[in-house]
Enzyme design. Structure first.
Site, PDB file in Angstrom:
ATOM      1  N   ASN A   1       8.244   7.122   8.185  1.00 49.07           N
ATOM      2  CA  ASN A   1       7.663   8.370   7.680  1.00 49.07           C
ATOM      3  C   ASN A   1       7.009   9.172   8.814  1.00 49.07           C
ATOM      4  O   ASN A   1       6.030   8.731   9.402  1.00 49.07           O
ATOM      5  CB  ASN A   1       6.620   8.029   6.609  1.00 49.07           C
ATOM      6  CG  ASN A   1       5.877   9.256   6.093  1.00 49.07           C
ATOM      7  OD1 ASN A   1       6.279  10.387   6.320  1.00 49.07           O
ATOM      8  ND2 ASN A   1       4.776   9.020   5.398  1.00 49.07           N
TER       9      ASN A   1
ATOM     10  N   TYR B   1       6.311  -1.354  -3.620  1.00 48.33           N
ATOM     11  CA  TYR B   1       7.580  -0.982  -2.990  1.00 48.33           C
ATOM     12  C   TYR B   1       8.686  -0.955  -4.046  1.00 48.33           C
ATOM     13  O   TYR B   1       9.529  -0.064  -4.066  1.00 48.33           O
ATOM     14  CB  TYR B   1       7.929  -1.978  -1.866  1.00 48.33           C
ATOM     15  CG  TYR B   1       6.980  -1.885  -0.690  1.00 48.33           C
ATOM     16  CD1 TYR B   1       7.207  -0.973   0.337  1.00 48.33           C
ATOM     17  CD2 TYR B   1       5.854  -2.695  -0.604  1.00 48.33           C
ATOM     18  CE1 TYR B   1       6.339  -0.866   1.422  1.00 48.33           C
ATOM     19  CE2 TYR B   1       4.972  -2.590   0.478  1.00 48.33           C
ATOM     20  CZ  TYR B   1       5.227  -1.679   1.476  1.00 48.33           C
ATOM     21  OH  TYR B   1       4.361  -1.566   2.536  1.00 48.33           O
TER      22      TYR B   1
ATOM     23  N   GLU C   1      -9.677   7.577  -1.379  1.00 49.35           N
ATOM     24  CA  GLU C   1      -9.088   8.230  -2.551  1.00 49.35           C
ATOM     25  C   GLU C   1      -9.694   7.691  -3.848  1.00 49.35           C
ATOM     26  O   GLU C   1      -9.989   8.435  -4.768  1.00 49.35           O
ATOM     27  CB  GLU C   1      -7.568   8.026  -2.560  1.00 49.35           C
ATOM     28  CG  GLU C   1      -6.901   8.742  -1.408  1.00 49.35           C
ATOM     29  CD  GLU C   1      -5.384   8.815  -1.536  1.00 49.35           C
ATOM     30  OE1 GLU C   1      -4.844   8.474  -2.606  1.00 49.35           O
ATOM     31  OE2 GLU C   1      -4.751   9.233  -0.555  1.00 49.35           O
TER      32      GLU C   1
ATOM     33  N   CYS D   1       2.460   7.452   2.429  1.00 49.30           N
ATOM     34  CA  CYS D   1       2.990   6.086   2.466  1.00 49.30           C
ATOM     35  C   CYS D   1       1.867   5.046   2.379  1.00 49.30           C
ATOM     36  O   CYS D   1       2.124   3.888   2.051  1.00 49.30           O
ATOM     37  CB  CYS D   1       3.867   5.870   3.692  1.00 49.30           C
ATOM     38  SG  CYS D   1       3.107   6.289   5.258  1.00 49.30           S
ATOM     39  N   HIS D   2       0.607   5.468   2.592  1.00 49.52           N
ATOM     40  CA  HIS D   2      -0.500   4.515   2.447  1.00 49.52           C
ATOM     41  C   HIS D   2      -0.689   4.100   0.976  1.00 49.52           C
ATOM     42  O   HIS D   2      -1.363   3.127   0.694  1.00 49.52           O
ATOM     43  CB  HIS D   2      -1.812   5.101   2.995  1.00 49.52           C
ATOM     44  CG  HIS D   2      -2.244   6.357   2.323  1.00 49.52           C
ATOM     45  ND1 HIS D   2      -1.711   7.594   2.660  1.00 49.52           N
ATOM     46  CD2 HIS D   2      -3.137   6.592   1.321  1.00 49.52           C
ATOM     47  CE1 HIS D   2      -2.271   8.527   1.893  1.00 49.52           C
ATOM     48  NE2 HIS D   2      -3.133   7.945   1.076  1.00 49.52           N
TER      49      HIS D   2
END
Length: 201
Positions: free
Chosen positions: A153, A130, A188, A161-162
C-alpha cells in the site's frame, strides 16, 4: 463482469513526466513524508519509530514542517486530510480525498481492488480481518494476497491498511511497525468513543 468501483486515479500524461514535490508533515507519530505531483499523491512514508507518544491526545499539532512554496492541489488535500485525521478525526469524512498517482493504483489488479475496497468499506474506528477483507474484495480465499496488498500500500493511513488485523484479534504486521499500528487503532477507538459519548462543548 461485476462492475468495479473506479477510483479517481489520473493516468500519467504520455511524454510529460511528473514534477514530483515533497512535503514533510509533523504529526503526533513523527515526520510523515508525502510525495506527489499536480496529478495526484504518489506515496506517503511513515516514520520508522520505536517510541510513540503515550496517550492519544495529539501532543503535537499537525503542521507542514517543510514543503514547496507552490504545493500541488493533491498534496494540499493530502496534508489537510492527515491533519484532520490526527487532530479532528470527525471532520475527515467531509474532506475531499486527494487523487492518487501511483502505478500500483492504476493497474487493474486484485491488489488495487483490495485497497479500494478497504478505502471505501472500512470506516474510521473499525477493523477487519485479512479474510473478511478478501471476502469484501470478492475472493474469500485470497487472505494471503490481501496481506501482500497491505504490504505494498503506497498511501497508508488514507488507505487504512492499519485497520486490517489477524482473525485472532492480534494486530499483525505493519509497514510503519507494530507500535505505530497499535497507536493508530487506539487513536481511532478513543476518538470514536469520544464522538459516541457526545463529547460536546
Amino acid at each position: 463482469m461485476a462492475s468495479k468501483l473506479v477510483p479517481k486515479v489520473n493516468p500519467k500524461q504520455e511524454g510529460s513526466p511528473c514534477k514530483e514535490k515533497h512535503v514533510v508533515l509533523l504529526s503526533p507519530v513523527g515526520k510523515i513524508e508525502i510525495s506527489g505531483c499536480e496529478t495526484g499523491v504518489h506515496e506517503i512514508k511513515l516514520p520508522k519509530t520505536s517510541v510513540l507518544p503515550s496517550g492519544v491526545e495529539p501532543s503535537v499539532a499537525c503542521e507542514v514542517y517543510q514543503g514547496p512554496e507552490e504545493m500541488p492541489e493533491p498534496l494540499q488535500q493530502c496534508t489537510a486530510w492527515l491533519r484532520a485525521y490526527f487532530c479532528e478525526p470527525a471532520t475527515t469524512g467531509t474532506l475531499p480525498l486527494p487523487a492518487f498517482h501511483h502505478p500500483l493504483l492504476q493497474r487493474d489488479s486484485f491488489t488495487r481492488q483490495v485497497l479500494w475496497t478497504l478505502l471505501n468499506d472500512v470506516k474510521f474506528g473499525e477493523a477487519v480481518s485479512y479474510k473478511q477483507l478478501a471476502d469484501l474484495a470478492g475472493n474469500g480465499r485470497a487472505a494471503r494476497a490481501v496481506g501482500g496488498a497491505m504490504r505494498s500500500n503506497p498511501i497508508p493511513i488514507i488507505i487504512p491498511c492499519h485497520r486490517v488485523i489477524r482473525s485472532s484479534g492480534d494486530s499483525g504486521n505493519y509497514g510503519g511497525g507494530q507500535q505505530m499500528k497499535e497507536w493508530l487503532l487506539s487513536h481511532e477507538r478513543l476518538q470514536k468513543e469520544k464522538v459516541a459519548g457526545g463529547g460536546g462543548p
